[in-house]
Scaffold this active site. Structure first.
Site, PDB file in Angstrom:
ATOM      1  N   TYR A  14      -2.905   2.738  11.635  1.00 42.89           N
ATOM      2  CA  TYR A  14      -3.189   3.945  10.861  1.00 42.89           C
ATOM      3  C   TYR A  14      -3.909   5.028  11.654  1.00 42.89           C
ATOM      4  O   TYR A  14      -4.130   6.118  11.137  1.00 42.89           O
ATOM      5  CB  TYR A  14      -4.012   3.576   9.623  1.00 42.89           C
ATOM      6  CG  TYR A  14      -3.308   2.586   8.736  1.00 42.89           C
ATOM      7  CD1 TYR A  14      -2.231   2.975   7.948  1.00 42.89           C
ATOM      8  CD2 TYR A  14      -3.695   1.257   8.704  1.00 42.89           C
ATOM      9  CE1 TYR A  14      -1.565   2.070   7.145  1.00 42.89           C
ATOM     10  CE2 TYR A  14      -3.038   0.333   7.892  1.00 42.89           C
ATOM     11  CZ  TYR A  14      -1.973   0.749   7.121  1.00 42.89           C
ATOM     12  OH  TYR A  14      -1.313  -0.147   6.331  1.00 42.89           O
ATOM     13  N   HIS A  19      -3.691  10.436   6.707  1.00 44.08           N
ATOM     14  CA  HIS A  19      -4.614   9.793   5.770  1.00 44.08           C
ATOM     15  C   HIS A  19      -5.937   9.398   6.434  1.00 44.08           C
ATOM     16  O   HIS A  19      -6.891   9.069   5.741  1.00 44.08           O
ATOM     17  CB  HIS A  19      -3.944   8.556   5.170  1.00 44.08           C
ATOM     18  CG  HIS A  19      -4.095   8.422   3.693  1.00 44.08           C
ATOM     19  ND1 HIS A  19      -4.488   9.447   2.853  1.00 44.08           N
ATOM     20  CD2 HIS A  19      -3.883   7.351   2.883  1.00 44.08           C
ATOM     21  CE1 HIS A  19      -4.512   9.005   1.603  1.00 44.08           C
ATOM     22  NE2 HIS A  19      -4.158   7.743   1.590  1.00 44.08           N
ATOM     23  N   TYR A  62      -9.784  -0.355   3.211  1.00 52.62           N
ATOM     24  CA  TYR A  62      -8.527   0.358   3.029  1.00 52.62           C
ATOM     25  C   TYR A  62      -8.742   1.439   1.975  1.00 52.62           C
ATOM     26  O   TYR A  62      -9.593   1.338   1.105  1.00 52.62           O
ATOM     27  CB  TYR A  62      -7.338  -0.556   2.706  1.00 52.62           C
ATOM     28  CG  TYR A  62      -6.923  -1.365   3.916  1.00 52.62           C
ATOM     29  CD1 TYR A  62      -6.023  -0.844   4.836  1.00 52.62           C
ATOM     30  CD2 TYR A  62      -7.462  -2.621   4.145  1.00 52.62           C
ATOM     31  CE1 TYR A  62      -5.666  -1.565   5.968  1.00 52.62           C
ATOM     32  CE2 TYR A  62      -7.114  -3.349   5.273  1.00 52.62           C
ATOM     33  CZ  TYR A  62      -6.217  -2.812   6.183  1.00 52.62           C
ATOM     34  OH  TYR A  62      -5.877  -3.507   7.300  1.00 52.62           O
ATOM     35  N   ASN A  64      -7.427   2.766  -0.746  1.00 51.46           N
ATOM     36  CA  ASN A  64      -7.413   2.677  -2.203  1.00 51.46           C
ATOM     37  C   ASN A  64      -8.603   1.938  -2.797  1.00 51.46           C
ATOM     38  O   ASN A  64      -8.817   1.985  -4.004  1.00 51.46           O
ATOM     39  CB  ASN A  64      -6.110   2.046  -2.684  1.00 51.46           C
ATOM     40  CG  ASN A  64      -4.912   2.933  -2.401  1.00 51.46           C
ATOM     41  OD1 ASN A  64      -5.054   4.080  -1.984  1.00 51.46           O
ATOM     42  ND2 ASN A  64      -3.734   2.412  -2.617  1.00 51.46           N
ATOM     43  N   ASN A 111      -5.906   8.584  -4.127  1.00 49.70           N
ATOM     44  CA  ASN A 111      -6.276   7.267  -4.661  1.00 49.70           C
ATOM     45  C   ASN A 111      -7.642   6.789  -4.180  1.00 49.70           C
ATOM     46  O   ASN A 111      -8.369   6.134  -4.934  1.00 49.70           O
ATOM     47  CB  ASN A 111      -5.211   6.232  -4.325  1.00 49.70           C
ATOM     48  CG  ASN A 111      -3.941   6.442  -5.115  1.00 49.70           C
ATOM     49  OD1 ASN A 111      -3.968   6.988  -6.216  1.00 49.70           O
ATOM     50  ND2 ASN A 111      -2.823   6.033  -4.555  1.00 49.70           N
TER      51      ASN A 111
END
Length: 190
Positions: A14, A19, A62, A64, A111
């Protein structure tokens, strides 16, 4: 004190994605304060600057589930969520490179922010939003999920780096006691 939380997803997969802009802001702010992420506290990598009374955190839960870590961090550091917490994150509702700082508001489509609001039980905390909406996303050439988890396109690096620098400057001003209204006025005009 100031508890700065940059949102993102852990792991090399990531790294450098849209994000993970919150992680990028946290990393650059830590460099500016000359501190390193040397602790693992409350499911987060943490850098502490005692001189400036600043804690910088990158939740490792993470995106969320970011709220779980943020709630623990607020408690562990005795921070007042409404006046000492600031969450930095990517926002696909803002054009690429635009910055906004607000004292409250809904989580919007994010989220990670939804989870933070749910875990803290309030929307009343500072948030520093970094716009990531590109032409490709706006035109529907890529799905939202594919977009946020994709690497930042090289043609947008300069603009994103400038936005990250703007965030770091704003955080430094807040850490030095600048009034929020003054920081908002400068940042929101960008």
């Amino acid at each position: 004190m100031l508890l700065v939380v940059g949102l993102g997803n852990p792991g090399a997969k990531y790294s450098h994605t849209y994000h993970n802009v919150g992680f990028n802001v946290a990393d650059e702010f830590a460099k500016r304060l000359n501190v390193k992420f040397s602790k693992n506290v409350c499911d987060a990598k943490v850098a502490e600057c005692k001189k400036a009374d600043v804690v910088i955190a990158k939740p490792q839960t993470y995106m969320n589930l970011s709220g779980e870590s943020v709630r623990k961090l607020v408690r562990a550091y005795g921070a007042d969520a409404e006046s000492e917490l600031i969450v930095c994150y990517d926002d696909v509702d803002l054009p690429l490179g635009k910055l906004r700082i607000r004292e409250d508001g809904s989580a919007g489509t994010h989220n990670g922010m939804r989870n933070i609001v749910a875990e803290l039980g309030t929307q009343n905390f500072l948030r520093l939003r970094v716009g990531t909406k590109t032409r490709e996303l706006a035109d529907g050439e890529i799905s939202l999920l594919d977009f946020v988890l994709s690497k930042i396109d090289y043609k947008y690096h300069e603009e994103m780096n400038s936005a990250i620098d703007g965030c770091v400057a704003a955080l430094a001003e807040l850490a030095n006691g600048a009034p929020l209204s003054r920081v908002q006025e400068k940042l929101n005009r960008r």
